[in-house]
Design a protein around this motif. Structure first.
Motif, PDB file in Angstrom:
ATOM      1  N   MET A   1       0.916  -1.062  -0.040  1.00 40.14           N
ATOM      2  CA  MET A   1       0.080  -0.072  -0.166  1.00 40.14           C
ATOM      3  C   MET A   1       0.734   1.387   0.092  1.00 40.14           C
ATOM      4  SD  MET A   1      -3.167   1.032   2.601  1.00 40.14           S
ATOM      5  CE  MET A   1      -3.761  -0.610   2.490  1.00 40.14           C
ATOM      6  N   GLU A   2       2.109   1.051   0.777  1.00 44.29           N
ATOM      7  CA  GLU A   2       2.911   2.311   1.019  1.00 44.29           C
ATOM      8  C   GLU A   2       3.613   2.465  -0.554  1.00 44.29           C
ATOM      9  OE1 GLU A   2       5.874   2.200   3.953  1.00 44.29           O
ATOM     10  OE2 GLU A   2       4.198   1.492   5.228  1.00 44.29           O
TER      11      GLU A   2
ATOM     12  N   GLY B   1       0.317   2.029  -3.700  1.00 47.48           N
ATOM     13  CA  GLY B   1      -0.980   2.399  -3.563  1.00 47.48           C
ATOM     14  C   GLY B   1      -2.269   1.547  -3.447  1.00 47.48           C
ATOM     15  N   ALA B   2      -1.838   0.112  -3.208  1.00 49.64           N
ATOM     16  CA  ALA B   2      -2.873  -0.925  -3.487  1.00 49.64           C
ATOM     17  C   ALA B   2      -2.461  -2.014  -2.435  1.00 49.64           C
ATOM     18  CB  ALA B   2      -2.926  -1.663  -4.712  1.00 49.64           C
ATOM     19  N   PRO B   3      -3.124  -2.890  -1.604  1.00 49.57           N
ATOM     20  CA  PRO B   3      -2.655  -3.959  -0.877  1.00 49.57           C
ATOM     21  C   PRO B   3      -1.977  -5.105  -1.537  1.00 49.57           C
ATOM     22  CG  PRO B   3      -5.073  -3.926  -0.930  1.00 49.57           C
ATOM     23  CD  PRO B   3      -4.655  -2.632  -1.882  1.00 49.57           C
ATOM     24  N   TRP B   4      -1.907  -5.257  -2.807  1.00 46.51           N
ATOM     25  CA  TRP B   4      -1.330  -6.112  -3.547  1.00 46.51           C
ATOM     26  C   TRP B   4      -0.001  -5.440  -4.266  1.00 46.51           C
ATOM     27  CZ3 TRP B   4      -6.979  -5.998  -4.445  1.00 46.51           C
ATOM     28  CH2 TRP B   4      -7.406  -7.007  -3.666  1.00 46.51           C
TER      29      TRP B   4
ATOM     30  N   TYR C   1       0.959  -4.715  -7.109  1.00 41.47           N
ATOM     31  CA  TYR C   1       0.493  -4.339  -8.603  1.00 41.47           C
ATOM     32  C   TYR C   1       1.165  -2.756  -8.801  1.00 41.47           C
ATOM     33  CZ  TYR C   1      -2.669  -8.070  -8.931  1.00 41.47           C
ATOM     34  OH  TYR C   1      -3.185  -9.391  -9.086  1.00 41.47           O
ATOM     35  N   SER C   2       1.407  -2.596 -10.052  1.00 38.58           N
ATOM     36  CA  SER C   2       1.953  -1.268 -10.226  1.00 38.58           C
ATOM     37  C   SER C   2       1.005  -0.208 -10.333  1.00 38.58           C
ATOM     38  CB  SER C   2       2.806  -1.077 -11.495  1.00 38.58           C
ATOM     39  OG  SER C   2       3.092   0.034 -11.859  1.00 38.58           O
ATOM     40  N   GLN C   3       1.360   0.852  -9.761  1.00 39.11           N
ATOM     41  CA  GLN C   3       0.123   1.859  -9.482  1.00 39.11           C
ATOM     42  C   GLN C   3      -0.205   2.420 -11.082  1.00 39.11           C
ATOM     43  OE1 GLN C   3      -1.008   3.995  -7.067  1.00 39.11           O
ATOM     44  NE2 GLN C   3      -2.532   5.206  -8.118  1.00 39.11           N
ATOM     45  N   ALA C   4       0.809   2.287 -11.943  1.00 41.19           N
ATOM     46  CA  ALA C   4       0.760   2.704 -13.297  1.00 41.19           C
ATOM     47  C   ALA C   4      -0.467   1.521 -14.049  1.00 41.19           C
ATOM     48  CB  ALA C   4       1.917   2.575 -14.208  1.00 41.19           C
ATOM     49  N   ASP C   5      -0.607   0.322 -13.733  1.00 48.27           N
ATOM     50  CA  ASP C   5      -1.483  -0.314 -14.173  1.00 48.27           C
ATOM     51  C   ASP C   5      -2.953  -0.384 -13.572  1.00 48.27           C
ATOM     52  OD1 ASP C   5       0.717  -1.575 -15.683  1.00 48.27           O
ATOM     53  OD2 ASP C   5       1.000  -3.001 -14.316  1.00 48.27           O
ATOM     54  N   ARG C   6      -3.022   0.401 -12.760  1.00 48.63           N
ATOM     55  CA  ARG C   6      -4.420   0.654 -12.221  1.00 48.63           C
ATOM     56  C   ARG C   6      -5.523   0.765 -12.918  1.00 48.63           C
ATOM     57  NH1 ARG C   6      -4.991   1.278  -6.440  1.00 48.63           N
ATOM     58  NH2 ARG C   6      -7.285   1.586  -6.054  1.00 48.63           N
ATOM     59  N   PHE C   7      -5.393   1.240 -14.169  1.00 49.96           N
ATOM     60  CA  PHE C   7      -6.556   1.614 -14.912  1.00 49.96           C
ATOM     61  C   PHE C   7      -6.871   0.777 -16.092  1.00 49.96           C
ATOM     62  CE2 PHE C   7      -8.568   4.905 -18.006  1.00 49.96           C
ATOM     63  CZ  PHE C   7      -9.765   4.754 -17.625  1.00 49.96           C
TER      64      PHE C   7
END
Lengths: 436, 262
Positions: free
Chosen positions: A412-413, A416-419, A421-427
């Motif tokens: 998360m730190e 930005g997600a508990p798993w 995964y890259s923030q860039a892949d969020r969408f």
């Protein structure tokens, strides 16, 4: 005359001792941290009226609700009779309300007798549920010898008190028929008239029985009063303030720690100066004095009925966690802390804490924060808040969260997600349109 | 069918403000099963013509699992970063695809300065049904199918939302059955409070298996969910019982999309 003086002495001693013990509990509760529950008095009164007075949360279990209602109503209404007993005891009168109340008196006494039978019935049902049917709800690791005996003592005392009350009335009724002494014709005795044939017919023995039961009943009540502060039965008093000070927010809402807000703001904006809140407090709860006074009041309010534990998903599936144990441990520990203060003075610290000496980490980490225990409690006790406060201590002061949760925090730190995964892949989900 | 899913950044660049922000959440963004629900919520929004946008890569975890696990620092860091983004876009209204995001933003962000009108997607669906904008026609028929609804803790007990998701099922003309533990007595799926991210403590069974007994007893062939974490737990439970052929676990949004042929 001697009887009157004796009565006044016993009464005064009982009231004094009770007040002293209640004051001690009050002091212990106030060892907790501050919590503001002064807002919205109108809604608070309403909550208390509905939940404590009206017992609306009891109805989820209809048999227990009806039986409990008998004892509850019996207790409150038969206390009117206790008022008369007190006055008679102090002034040496006999059935002082009978004249001013006239025919209403007969109705009242008759009503008390019917209630006494309902109370008796309920107590017998409750005793057999605990000791013969052995309901699962009344067992569990925390239900050791004392809590089990405590429950039985309460029921047996109530049975004895009601029996004495009815026997006293039966003797009185028989004496009235004999026109004996000061036993004026007063009251109606729908129940005790049925048991009066079992009593001897001599007026002297009847008077002995009547007086004997009178003294047993009132001394029993005063003794029971003094038993309350040591017992789970204290809920008959604390249920009212405890529901008044209920959490009025949605159950899903957990408190935001103000002490953390200051530090987080300072981290995000170096020019921010956090308000100095006096002495720095520990994050979360290691011991009972790190909990709020409301948590501690709840611990003293708990009557160990086990509704919380019986709906706890962790407990149902065999985990160690039992919300009832959380409350009982909290009460045992705050009682111990209070005793230490009495013995060794205000600043004495033993080497025990609520965490580890009473509540284990395994229990804390089994909680799903589902609020079933909070919902189930008939007097709005919140075991979840104590669990959360203790988790906060373990995580923020000790950094001792289970490793898998530490991984989750790290993800998360960083992403930005508990798993992981890259923030860039969020969408990316929007691109997989055809892939369903 | 490629649908139009605008981001707030795109909207802002065009000087537009959407009516509502769709807060997707971590599960809805990354979990493959939950992504399908996310796309279905977008289909519903597009179908009824509500102007909406998502934050896309600017969204970050609300901090819910950190907070429930006792990490208040991390929670407040996440919350404040999110509030900054939301406020920069002057967001007023949010619909979430997850009860945990819903609870956190609605109840815990205001104390940290983030004030928004927040609804869960089941409440949006209920509103659309009440307004007559959404029906159950033109798609798969659920007529006579035995459907049961599993209450997510943070929607039900946590926030008292019991009726909205049931309303979305009532228009299906299906055979709705309640499990013996439902509404305020509902049994947790086992994922809350950080459990989703750790192994359970020692016990005699997993919580989702305990819940499966209720599902099997209800004889439902469709289990309606309203939370991506419940979805995972319930599907694992169905798999564990080898009932994948007989029992489907579908989100309220997916059922709505199917019933309307979107």
């Amino acid at each position: 005359m001697i009887a009157q003086i004796l009565f006044i002495i016993i009464l005064a001693a009982a009231v004094y001792l009770f007040s002293k013990n209640v004051a001690k509990i009050r002091r212990n509760i106030l060892l907790g941290r501050a919590a503001d529950r002064s807002d919205n008095p109108a809604l608070r009164w309403k909550t208390m009226a509905k939940i404590a007075l009206g017992q609306t949360k009891m109805v989820k279990r209809p048999l227990a609700a009806v039986m409990h209602f008998f004892i509850y109503v019996g207790f409150i209404i038969i206390n009117l009779e206790v008022l008369e007993i007190m006055i008679d005891g102090i002034f040496g009168s006999h059935r002082i309300f009978s004249k001013p109340l006239g025919s209403l008196y007969g109705l009242l006494i008759g009503g008390f007798e019917v209630l006494a039978v309902l109370v008796l019935t309920a107590c017998i049902v409750f005793l057999s549920r605990r000791n013969i049917a052995r309901l699962k709800r009344f067992s569990g690791t925390e239900m050791t010898e004392w809590p089990k005996s405590d429950a039985n003592y309460i029921l047996i005392i109530e049975i004895l008190l009601m029996t004495a009350f009815l026997t006293m009335n039966a003797a009185d009724y028989k004496l009235q028929l004999l026109n004996f002494g000061h036993y004026i014709k007063a009251g109606s005795f729908p129940v005790s008239s049925l048991i009066s044939p079992l009593l001897p017919s001599s007026a002297n023995s009847l008077e002995l029985i009547e007086r004997g039961c009178w003294w047993f009943h009132i001394i029993g009540i005063l003794a029971f009063l003094n038993y309350l502060p040591y017992s789970k039965h204290f809920h008959i008093l604390l249920a009212f303030p405890n529901t008044y000070y209920s959490n009025l927010h949605p159950k899903g809402e957990f408190s935001n720690m103000a002490s953390v807000t200051g530090e987080v703001k300072a981290m995000l904006d170096p020019s921010f100066v956090p308000e100095s809140a006096g002495e720095p407090q520990r994050f979360g709860a290691k011991d009972v004095t790190d909990l709020t006074w409301k948590n501690l009041m709840e611990a003293y309010t708990c009557t160990e009925c086990g509704r919380c534990t019986s709906v706890c998903p962790a407990n149902i599936t065999g985990k160690l966690l039992s919300p009832r144990k959380i409350m009982m441990d909290t009460r045992d520990r705050i009682t111990e802390v209070g005793k230490n203060i009495d013995k060794h003075g205000k600043d004495y610290a033993d080497d025990k804490t609520l965490l580890d000496n009473y509540i284990t980490r395994e229990e804390l980490w089994a909680c799903t924060t589902c609020n079933a225990c909070v919902e189930a409690c008939p007097v709005n006790i919140n075991p979840l808040e104590i669990i959360t406060e203790m988790r906060r201590y373990v995580v923020m002061e000790e950094s001792q969260a289970p490793a898998s949760l530490n991984n989750m925090f790290g993800n998360m730190e960083n992403n930005g997600a508990p798993w992981k995964y890259s923030q860039a892949d969020r969408f990316n989900w929007a691109d997989n349109e055809g892939g369903q | 069918m490629n649908q139009n899913i605008p981001t707030m950044a795109e909207m802002a660049a065009e000087g537009k403000q959407p009516e509502i922000l769709f807060w997707v959440g971590c599960a809805g963004s990354f979990d493959e099963r939950a992504q399908r629900i996310t796309r279905d919520i977008c289909k519903i929004l597009n179908h009824v013509g509500i102007s909406f946008a998502v934050l896309g890569t600017e969204e970050g975890c609300t901090g819910d699992p950190a907070k429930r696990a006792g990490n208040e620092f991390l929670f407040q860091m996440q919350a404040m970063a999110n509030i900054q983004v939301l406020d920069a876009y002057q967001i007023k209204k949010i619909v979430t695809g997850c009860p945990h995001c819903f609870n956190t933003i609605k109840n815990e962000y205001p104390g940290l300065g983030g004030n928004y009108e927040v609804i869960h997607h089941s409440q949006l669906i209920q509103q659309l049904i009440d307004e007559g904008k959404l029906k159950a026609e033109g798609g798969e028929s659920f007529k006579g199918k035995k459907i049961t609804y599993h209450d997510p803790c943070y929607l039900g007990r946590g926030n008292g939302v019991y009726e909205a998701p049931r309303k979305a099922l009532e228009i299906l003309d299906a055979d709705l059955v309640e499990m013996k533990r439902c509404k305020s007595n509902g049994l947790c799926c086992g994922a809350g409070g950080g459990q989703m991210f750790k192994e359970p403590e020692k016990g005699n069974k997993d919580i989702n298996i305990e819940r499966m007994a209720d599902i099997l007893e209800s004889k439902a062939t469709v289990v309606a969910a309203a939370c991506p974490f419940c979805m995972t737990m319930l599907r694992d439970g169905v798999k564990h019982e080898n009932k994948e052929q007989e029992i489907q676990v579908l989100d309220i949004a997916e059922i709505t999309v199917r019933a309307n042929g979107l």
